[in-house]
Design a protein around this motif. Structure first.
Motif, short mmCIF file in Angstrom:
data_model
loop_
_atom_site.label_atom_id
_atom_site.label_comp_id
_atom_site.label_asym_id
_atom_site.label_seq_id
_atom_site.Cartn_x
_atom_site.Cartn_y
_atom_site.Cartn_z
N LYS A 1 0.87 -1.32 -0.11
CA LYS A 1 -0.14 0.19 -0.02
C LYS A 1 0.92 1.66 0.28
CE LYS A 1 -3.84 2.10 2.53
NZ LYS A 1 -4.70 2.17 3.45
N ASN A 2 2.15 1.45 0.52
CA ASN A 2 2.87 2.27 0.69
C ASN A 2 4.23 1.84 0.22
OD1 ASN A 2 1.06 4.23 1.88
ND2 ASN A 2 1.50 2.35 3.52
N GLY A 3 4.47 2.07 -1.33
CA GLY A 3 6.01 2.33 -1.40
C GLY A 3 5.65 1.29 -3.23
N GLU A 4 6.71 0.69 -3.96
CA GLU A 4 7.28 0.26 -4.84
C GLU A 4 6.67 -0.88 -4.66
OE1 GLU A 4 8.25 1.86 -7.65
OE2 GLU A 4 7.76 3.99 -5.85
N PRO A 5 5.93 -1.09 -6.37
CA PRO A 5 5.58 -3.17 -6.77
C PRO A 5 6.54 -4.03 -7.12
CG PRO A 5 4.85 -1.66 -8.41
CD PRO A 5 5.65 -0.58 -7.32
N TYR A 6 6.44 -5.20 -6.82
CA TYR A 6 8.15 -6.12 -6.68
C TYR A 6 7.08 -6.36 -8.05
CZ TYR A 6 10.32 -9.59 -6.18
OH TYR A 6 11.03 -10.78 -6.18
N GLN A 7 8.08 -7.16 -8.88
CA GLN A 7 7.35 -8.14 -9.39
C GLN A 7 8.50 -9.98 -9.26
OE1 GLN A 7 5.79 -7.67 -13.66
NE2 GLN A 7 4.00 -8.18 -12.70
N GLY A 8 7.74 -10.76 -9.42
CA GLY A 8 8.99 -11.66 -10.22
C GLY A 8 8.19 -12.45 -11.01
N VAL A 9 9.00 -13.70 -11.31
CA VAL A 9 8.54 -14.42 -13.13
C VAL A 9 9.63 -15.88 -13.51
CG1 VAL A 9 8.34 -14.09 -15.57
CG2 VAL A 9 8.06 -12.13 -14.44
N VAL A 10 8.66 -16.40 -13.38
CA VAL A 10 9.35 -18.02 -13.41
C VAL A 10 8.31 -19.00 -14.53
CG1 VAL A 10 9.75 -18.54 -11.17
CG2 VAL A 10 7.49 -19.57 -11.38
N TYR B 1 9.24 -20.94 -7.53
CA TYR B 1 9.47 -19.49 -6.85
C TYR B 1 10.15 -18.62 -6.14
CZ TYR B 1 7.79 -14.87 -6.09
OH TYR B 1 8.12 -12.94 -5.98
N PHE B 2 9.63 -19.50 -5.26
CA PHE B 2 10.47 -19.14 -4.00
C PHE B 2 12.03 -19.39 -4.11
CE2 PHE B 2 5.71 -19.05 -2.24
CZ PHE B 2 6.66 -18.24 -1.81
N GLU B 3 12.95 -20.40 -4.86
CA GLU B 3 13.33 -20.65 -4.79
C GLU B 3 14.88 -19.52 -5.57
OE1 GLU B 3 14.02 -25.10 -6.15
OE2 GLU B 3 15.79 -24.51 -6.90
N VAL B 4 14.17 -19.33 -6.66
CA VAL B 4 14.28 -18.12 -7.16
C VAL B 4 14.50 -16.96 -6.69
CG1 VAL B 4 14.24 -17.24 -9.79
CG2 VAL B 4 14.03 -19.63 -9.51
N SER B 5 13.58 -16.89 -6.01
CA SER B 5 13.09 -15.37 -6.02
C SER B 5 13.65 -14.58 -4.76
CB SER B 5 12.06 -15.05 -6.29
OG SER B 5 10.79 -15.61 -5.32
N GLU B 6 13.48 -15.94 -3.76
CA GLU B 6 13.64 -15.17 -2.14
C GLU B 6 14.91 -16.04 -1.71
OE1 GLU B 6 10.67 -13.88 0.12
OE2 GLU B 6 9.69 -13.28 -1.92
N GLN B 7 15.20 -17.25 -2.75
CA GLN B 7 15.79 -18.04 -1.50
C GLN B 7 15.76 -19.16 -0.30
OE1 GLN B 7 18.63 -15.04 -3.03
NE2 GLN B 7 18.28 -16.24 -5.37
N ILE B 8 13.86 -19.64 -0.29
CA ILE B 8 14.12 -19.07 1.09
C ILE B 8 12.86 -20.93 1.04
CG2 ILE B 8 12.33 -18.78 3.13
CD1 ILE B 8 12.64 -16.77 2.43
N PRO B 9 14.08 -22.36 1.19
CA PRO B 9 13.65 -22.93 1.14
C PRO B 9 11.89 -23.35 1.46
CG PRO B 9 14.98 -23.64 1.99
CD PRO B 9 14.98 -21.92 2.54
N THR B 10 10.85 -23.62 0.26
CA THR B 10 9.23 -22.90 0.95
C THR B 10 8.90 -24.94 0.47
OG1 THR B 10 9.30 -21.13 0.40
CG2 THR B 10 6.99 -21.55 0.52
N LYS B 11 7.75 -24.86 0.61
CA LYS B 11 6.84 -26.77 -0.22
C LYS B 11 5.13 -25.70 0.06
CE LYS B 11 6.57 -31.06 -0.44
NZ LYS B 11 6.41 -31.37 -1.86
N ILE B 12 4.63 -25.99 -0.92
CA ILE B 12 3.36 -26.07 -1.38
C ILE B 12 2.24 -27.69 -1.60
CG2 ILE B 12 1.90 -24.79 -2.26
CD1 ILE B 12 2.70 -21.61 -2.48
N TRP B 13 1.17 -27.75 -0.46
CA TRP B 13 0.49 -28.89 -1.19
C TRP B 13 -0.91 -27.75 -1.73
CZ3 TRP B 13 4.20 -28.34 2.90
CH2 TRP B 13 4.74 -29.96 2.45
#
Ligand SMILES: [Zn+2]
Length: 285
Positions: A118-127, A141-153
């Motif tokens: 809401k306050n600040g610049e937008p950020y975009q990531g593409v995979v 996407y998380f691996e590439v853009s944020e380098q944080i191990p994440t798993k989604i089900w």
């Protein structure tokens, strides 16, 4: 059981966080105005559940848009969600399809994630959409853009029109790398035991207990998820006022008014000449 709820929790000893969402009414309201084939409806459902999980990772007021774009029969699918967990979504079909897989529906393409604080610049990531499932594309996407191990089900139940999803993510700076990997693998293994009939029939508190009762889990207050389209008369007037005045005149002469239909909720907004002139005049000052 309670639905349309987001649960967030922390595994204090494992330096990880988790989320669990379960949607029924929100999903049904998003798809109700449209007549999607079942494969499209299921993928849109997965995208809605995924967007709920992503918006819950926001640490500020704002919104996330997750778009799938490709050369398949569904050239475009998008879901928007905000920090209040207000969701909307759309699928655009370029041809009829009975396909069910991500690749067959979207084809070759990309996933674009746009974060708008809401306050600040937008950020975009593409995979690139190179994985077999949407959940795997998001992990990538998380691996590439944020380098944080994440798993989604992600889960969908066509018969009851329910969708659900869960996320496990390591906290940044969680310490020793080997230990982190072991903790993450352990949590993924526990989460893998969720059965889809369980996620749609068991209350989230009970489900979390079944999955993680050996761990120390700190639960936050659950948040309600709802459907809300962000279209408005004012946004339409803004868009219309961008049209060339002579072209606008032609439309009014031909049709008596200018109308605009929201792609998401199919609400039609209609404006007659005096209202348009007033708006255009007011916005000049
Ligand atoms: Zn709308």
């Amino acid at each position: 059981m309670q639905t349309d709820i987001l649960n967030r929790y922390l595994f204090d000893n494992l330096h990880a966080r988790g989320e669990l969402v379960n949607l029924s009414q929100t999903f049904q309201e998003i798809v109700a105005p449209h007549n999607y084939p079942s494969g499209v409806k299921n993928l849109l459902g997965e995208l809605i559940a995924a967007t709920c999980l992503l918006t819950a990772t926001l640490k500020f007021e704002g919104e996330i848009a997750v778009q799938l774009q490709g050369d398949g029969p569904i050239g475009y699918m998008a879901v928007n969600g905000n920090n209040l967990q207000e969701m909307r979504g759309i699928a655009r079909m370029s041809s009829e399809t009975d396909a069910t897989s991500l690749q067959d529906l979207i084809g070759k393409g990309n996933m674009v994630i746009t974060i708008r604080p809401k306050n600040g610049e937008p950020y975009q990531g593409v995979v690139a959409l190179e994985e077999e499932t949407l959940a795997e594309c998001l992990a990538h996407y998380f691996e590439v853009s944020e380098q944080i191990p994440t798993k989604i089900w992600l889960f969908t139940d066509e018969n009851t029109s329910q969708i659900a999803g869960t996320l496990i993510q390591l906290l940044p700076d969680a310490g020793d790398k080997a230990q982190q990997e072991a903790d993450f693998a352990h949590l993924c293994q526990l989460t893998n035991t969720i059965k889809s009939d369980e996620i749609f029939s068991v209350d989230s508190q009970e489900l979390l207990y079944r999955l993680y009762h050996q761990e120390e889990v700190r639960l936050f207050e659950p948040q309600a998820i709802s459907y809300k389209c962000s279209c408005s008369e004012e946004k339409c007037l803004n868009a219309i006022s961008q049209i060339e005045p002579s072209e606008l005149d032609n439309i009014i002469v031909e049709q008596g008014s200018v109308s605009m239909t929201c792609d998401y909720c199919l609400t039609t907004y209609q404006f007659k000449r005096p209202q348009l002139e007033q708006f255009i005049n007011d916005s000049k000052h």
